[in-house]
Design a protein around this motif. Sequence first.
Motif, PDB file in Angstrom:
ATOM      1  N   THR A 234       0.840  -1.196   0.000  1.00 58.11           N
ATOM      2  CA  THR A 234       0.000   0.000   0.000  1.00 58.11           C
ATOM      3  C   THR A 234       0.874   1.245   0.000  1.00 58.11           C
ATOM      4  OG1 THR A 234      -0.088   0.117   2.413  1.00 58.11           O
ATOM      5  CG2 THR A 234      -1.732  -1.270   1.310  1.00 58.11           C
ATOM      6  N   LEU A 235       0.248   2.390  -0.229  1.00 57.10           N
ATOM      7  CA  LEU A 235       0.981   3.654  -0.208  1.00 57.10           C
ATOM      8  C   LEU A 235       1.599   3.897   1.166  1.00 57.10           C
ATOM      9  CD1 LEU A 235       1.820   6.357  -1.458  1.00 57.10           C
ATOM     10  CD2 LEU A 235      -0.428   7.266  -0.782  1.00 57.10           C
ATOM     11  N   ILE A 236       0.863   3.543   2.205  1.00 53.06           N
ATOM     12  CA  ILE A 236       1.381   3.721   3.567  1.00 53.06           C
ATOM     13  C   ILE A 236       2.632   2.876   3.773  1.00 53.06           C
ATOM     14  CG2 ILE A 236       0.875   3.285   6.010  1.00 53.06           C
ATOM     15  CD1 ILE A 236      -2.015   4.052   5.433  1.00 53.06           C
ATOM     16  N   GLN A 237       2.611   1.649   3.286  1.00 51.26           N
ATOM     17  CA  GLN A 237       3.778   0.783   3.447  1.00 51.26           C
ATOM     18  C   GLN A 237       4.982   1.311   2.676  1.00 51.26           C
ATOM     19  OE1 GLN A 237       2.058  -2.950   2.198  1.00 51.26           O
ATOM     20  NE2 GLN A 237       1.594  -3.575   4.292  1.00 51.26           N
ATOM     21  N   VAL A 238       4.746   1.870   1.488  1.00 55.56           N
ATOM     22  CA  VAL A 238       5.852   2.455   0.720  1.00 55.56           C
ATOM     23  C   VAL A 238       6.446   3.645   1.466  1.00 55.56           C
ATOM     24  CG1 VAL A 238       6.455   3.663  -1.413  1.00 55.56           C
ATOM     25  CG2 VAL A 238       4.952   1.662  -1.496  1.00 55.56           C
ATOM     26  N   LEU A 239       5.595   4.522   1.984  1.00 58.13           N
ATOM     27  CA  LEU A 239       6.074   5.686   2.736  1.00 58.13           C
ATOM     28  C   LEU A 239       6.808   5.261   3.997  1.00 58.13           C
ATOM     29  CD1 LEU A 239       2.997   8.083   2.393  1.00 58.13           C
ATOM     30  CD2 LEU A 239       5.151   8.148   1.131  1.00 58.13           C
ATOM     31  N   PHE A 240       6.303   4.231   4.657  1.00 54.27           N
ATOM     32  CA  PHE A 240       6.950   3.748   5.877  1.00 54.27           C
ATOM     33  C   PHE A 240       8.338   3.189   5.559  1.00 54.27           C
ATOM     34  CE2 PHE A 240       7.599   0.182   8.950  1.00 54.27           C
ATOM     35  CZ  PHE A 240       7.809   0.973  10.069  1.00 54.27           C
ATOM     36  N   ALA A 241       8.451   2.457   4.460  1.00 52.66           N
ATOM     37  CA  ALA A 241       9.763   1.917   4.071  1.00 52.66           C
ATOM     38  C   ALA A 241      10.750   3.040   3.753  1.00 52.66           C
ATOM     39  CB  ALA A 241       9.598   0.991   2.856  1.00 52.66           C
ATOM     40  N   ILE A 242      10.270   4.068   3.049  1.00 50.73           N
ATOM     41  CA  ILE A 242      11.140   5.214   2.752  1.00 50.73           C
ATOM     42  C   ILE A 242      11.569   5.901   4.043  1.00 50.73           C
ATOM     43  CG2 ILE A 242      11.209   7.490   1.649  1.00 50.73           C
ATOM     44  CD1 ILE A 242       9.316   6.397  -0.486  1.00 50.73           C
ATOM     45  N   TYR A 243      10.636   6.025   4.969  1.00 51.58           N
ATOM     46  CA  TYR A 243      10.946   6.680   6.252  1.00 51.58           C
ATOM     47  C   TYR A 243      12.025   5.917   7.009  1.00 51.58           C
ATOM     48  CZ  TYR A 243      10.382   8.036  11.141  1.00 51.58           C
ATOM     49  OH  TYR A 243      10.615   8.427  12.424  1.00 51.58           O
ATOM     50  N   ILE A 244      11.901   4.604   7.086  1.00 48.57           N
ATOM     51  CA  ILE A 244      12.885   3.794   7.810  1.00 48.57           C
ATOM     52  C   ILE A 244      14.258   3.883   7.149  1.00 48.57           C
ATOM     53  CG2 ILE A 244      13.511   1.438   8.435  1.00 48.57           C
ATOM     54  CD1 ILE A 244      11.375   2.673  10.200  1.00 48.57           C
ATOM     55  N   ILE A 245      14.287   3.852   5.808  1.00 47.56           N
ATOM     56  CA  ILE A 245      15.566   3.987   5.094  1.00 47.56           C
ATOM     57  C   ILE A 245      16.198   5.349   5.404  1.00 47.56           C
ATOM     58  CG2 ILE A 245      16.614   4.156   2.808  1.00 47.56           C
ATOM     59  CD1 ILE A 245      14.519   2.137   1.832  1.00 47.56           C
ATOM     60  N   GLY A 246      15.378   6.398   5.394  1.00 50.01           N
ATOM     61  CA  GLY A 246      15.887   7.726   5.716  1.00 50.01           C
ATOM     62  C   GLY A 246      16.443   7.818   7.122  1.00 50.01           C
ATOM     63  N   VAL A 247      15.746   7.223   8.084  1.00 45.45           N
ATOM     64  CA  VAL A 247      16.232   7.214   9.470  1.00 45.45           C
ATOM     65  C   VAL A 247      17.590   6.527   9.550  1.00 45.45           C
ATOM     66  CG1 VAL A 247      15.819   6.260  11.777  1.00 45.45           C
ATOM     67  CG2 VAL A 247      13.960   7.372  10.540  1.00 45.45           C
ATOM     68  N   ALA A 248      17.710   5.392   8.878  1.00 44.94           N
ATOM     69  CA  ALA A 248      18.975   4.654   8.905  1.00 44.94           C
ATOM     70  C   ALA A 248      20.111   5.472   8.298  1.00 44.94           C
ATOM     71  CB  ALA A 248      18.814   3.324   8.171  1.00 44.94           C
ATOM     72  N   LEU A 249      19.846   6.118   7.158  1.00 48.16           N
ATOM     73  CA  LEU A 249      20.880   6.907   6.496  1.00 48.16           C
ATOM     74  C   LEU A 249      21.311   8.102   7.341  1.00 48.16           C
ATOM     75  CD1 LEU A 249      19.594   6.887   2.791  1.00 48.16           C
ATOM     76  CD2 LEU A 249      21.485   5.576   3.768  1.00 48.16           C
ATOM     77  N   PHE A 250      20.368   8.806   7.919  1.00 52.84           N
ATOM     78  CA  PHE A 250      20.721   9.967   8.733  1.00 52.84           C
ATOM     79  C   PHE A 250      21.413   9.547  10.025  1.00 52.84           C
ATOM     80  CE2 PHE A 250      18.043  12.262   5.860  1.00 52.84           C
ATOM     81  CZ  PHE A 250      18.509  13.568   5.918  1.00 52.84           C
ATOM     82  N   LEU A 251      21.033   8.396  10.567  1.00 46.48           N
ATOM     83  CA  LEU A 251      21.725   7.900  11.757  1.00 46.48           C
ATOM     84  C   LEU A 251      23.177   7.594  11.439  1.00 46.48           C
ATOM     85  CD1 LEU A 251      21.704   6.921  14.689  1.00 46.48           C
ATOM     86  CD2 LEU A 251      20.909   4.693  13.859  1.00 46.48           C
ATOM     87  N   VAL A 252      23.413   6.936  10.318  1.00 44.05           N
ATOM     88  CA  VAL A 252      24.788   6.638   9.902  1.00 44.05           C
ATOM     89  C   VAL A 252      25.560   7.932   9.652  1.00 44.05           C
ATOM     90  CG1 VAL A 252      26.185   5.609   8.076  1.00 44.05           C
ATOM     91  CG2 VAL A 252      24.205   4.373   8.959  1.00 44.05           C
ATOM     92  N   GLY A 253      24.911   8.910   9.017  1.00 44.57           N
ATOM     93  CA  GLY A 253      25.572  10.181   8.751  1.00 44.57           C
ATOM     94  C   GLY A 253      25.988  10.907  10.015  1.00 44.57           C
ATOM     95  N   GLU A 254      25.135  10.910  11.030  1.00 47.92           N
ATOM     96  CA  GLU A 254      25.471  11.584  12.288  1.00 47.92           C
ATOM     97  C   GLU A 254      26.592  10.845  13.021  1.00 47.92           C
ATOM     98  OE1 GLU A 254      24.498  14.461  13.316  1.00 47.92           O
ATOM     99  OE2 GLU A 254      23.224  14.707  11.556  1.00 47.92           O
ATOM    100  N   ILE A 255      26.561   9.528  12.962  1.00 44.64           N
ATOM    101  CA  ILE A 255      27.634   8.763  13.598  1.00 44.64           C
ATOM    102  C   ILE A 255      28.970   9.059  12.916  1.00 44.64           C
ATOM    103  CG2 ILE A 255      28.514   6.430  13.999  1.00 44.64           C
ATOM    104  CD1 ILE A 255      25.633   5.514  14.365  1.00 44.64           C
ATOM    105  N   CYS A 256      28.965   9.110  11.587  1.00 44.89           N
ATOM    106  CA  CYS A 256      30.199   9.425  10.855  1.00 44.89           C
ATOM    107  C   CYS A 256      30.702  10.819  11.197  1.00 44.89           C
ATOM    108  CB  CYS A 256      29.953   9.303   9.351  1.00 44.89           C
ATOM    109  SG  CYS A 256      29.679   7.605   8.774  1.00 44.89           S
ATOM    110  N   SER A 257      29.777  11.771  11.323  1.00 46.94           N
ATOM    111  CA  SER A 257      30.179  13.131  11.675  1.00 46.94           C
ATOM    112  C   SER A 257      30.809  13.180  13.051  1.00 46.94           C
ATOM    113  CB  SER A 257      28.959  14.060  11.603  1.00 46.94           C
ATOM    114  OG  SER A 257      29.306  15.386  11.923  1.00 46.94           O
TER     115      SER A 257
END
Length: 537
Positions: free
Chosen positions: A88-111
């Motif tokens: 569903t659209l909600i599931q697609v948005l949720f997957a994008i959200y989780i990917i974004g959280v993971a990427l930003f978490l990795v970025g902050e750790i690297c910083s």
Amino acid sequence: MGMFFIYSIKVAICLAAFYLFYKLLLSRDTFHAFNRATLLLLMLLSLVLPFVNISVDEPTVAYDGMVQIEQLLAMGVVDDGPAPSGPTLIQVLFAIYIIGVALFLVGEICSLVRLHRLISGKYSVTTADGIKIVVIDDDVAPFSWFNNIVISRSDYESGRSEILIHEKAHIARRHSLDIMLCNMLLIFQWFNPAAWLLRRELQNIHEYEADEAVIQSGADASEYQLLLIRKAVGERLFSMANNLNHNSLKKRITMMLIKKSNPWNRAKILLTVPVAAVAVVAFATPKAESLSKEIEHDSNALVNSVVRSMPGTAEHLAMSTGEAGAAGMSAEAAAPETAAADSLRGRVAGVSAGSSKDDGRVFDVVEEQPRYPGGTNALMAYLRDNIKYPAEAAKAGIQGKVIVQFVIGKDGTVRDVKPIRNISPELDAEAVRVVAAMPKWVPGYQRGEAVNVRYTLPVNFRMDGGPDSESQKAAGSNIAFSDDVYYVVDGVHVSAAELKKISADKINSIEVFKGESAVEKFGEQAKNGAIVVSTKK
């Protein structure tokens, strides 16, 4: 995970509302410490308000403890339409959200790792007040991070005291802590422009405070402003740190020259109260609750499907859900499905995982729902004949909706009756009493076997004399109908008012269509659901 996704959306809404409030009313004022505290308070309120839970009932015209037919059927009927084949659209948005959280978490750790390496691996000098000054050969703009100041060798040897005073002001006021908290928030609010804008506003205030400290130290304002302009070509390497060169240079110079604001302007902070109240009430409306439940369901379904697809996890998940079932809760739906009781627009989807052979498993939605003996009309008649309005509640003028949740066993018995939306002890007890005394139902079936099914029943208590009560009774029914629903009687579209005129005794059968199946059968006019009534000939 679904609940966290809903929480993040509510936080995003609060942050957006509070950012607009701050930008319009407080951002131009010169009391920087107050504005800094205000921004931090608004962020804290945004994190807390989604947890505030109040009950907001939609107006109803049902009386004498009767149940609204739309709500009753929404809980007791499952769509016959085809199940969606893809995400569903909600599931697609949720997957994008989780990917974004993971990427930003990795970025902050690297910083943070880069920042730690820079601070710990370079030449440094410790001042008398315990501040560590790290001198590097690269040409970078000076910045501070907690008790450390990073400065280029050319700036350090130039002897410009304004730079160190500026960075020491950041350290003294613990600005690094604010930035760290904002970046932690941004990990989970990366999609929200208001969160980024609030951090920028907070960084602006940090610079205003540091600039003010430099001017108060006796530095020449014009010389200091020229220094800022020269440093404007520097590079910001670390988003976690406080930089001397900030992208709001024009605002900073303007703030140094502007006249001090009237202290009474601080009173504008009181306007946050109605903003917060509106947010709390909006989250509590039945439509918001229904949408939240749909988001939670689809998000959890996506997480569970991913977990099941991982090697070696299916068996472990089955064992876990079996243990959850023994406690009377299914693995995929631990929270009560109350939102669907408030709106026919709620979409029934998702079946509890696992085999129905587990005697303790309680399903939330099954292939064949349990049925009251004699059907919906018989159930309404039972409630009408057995609910007695408590004298204490009637005397006190208490009325409203009690939502009762119970389990219909494999043998049709009603058990585990409890109110999950309360009105008063008297009305709650009466609703529980009547439901617990119900005769055996026809049990629900999953994969051809009788199973335990969790059921939710909304019961409206309304004293006589309310709007339209006489016309309701004259029609032979105490049922409320919504104009949003598409009604068909014997193949002809009718209005809610026309349907009210039909006596319940003349109804032969009722069919309910929801979601895509309703639109496919009756067109866009049935997007909020359709009820098809067949009368006795």
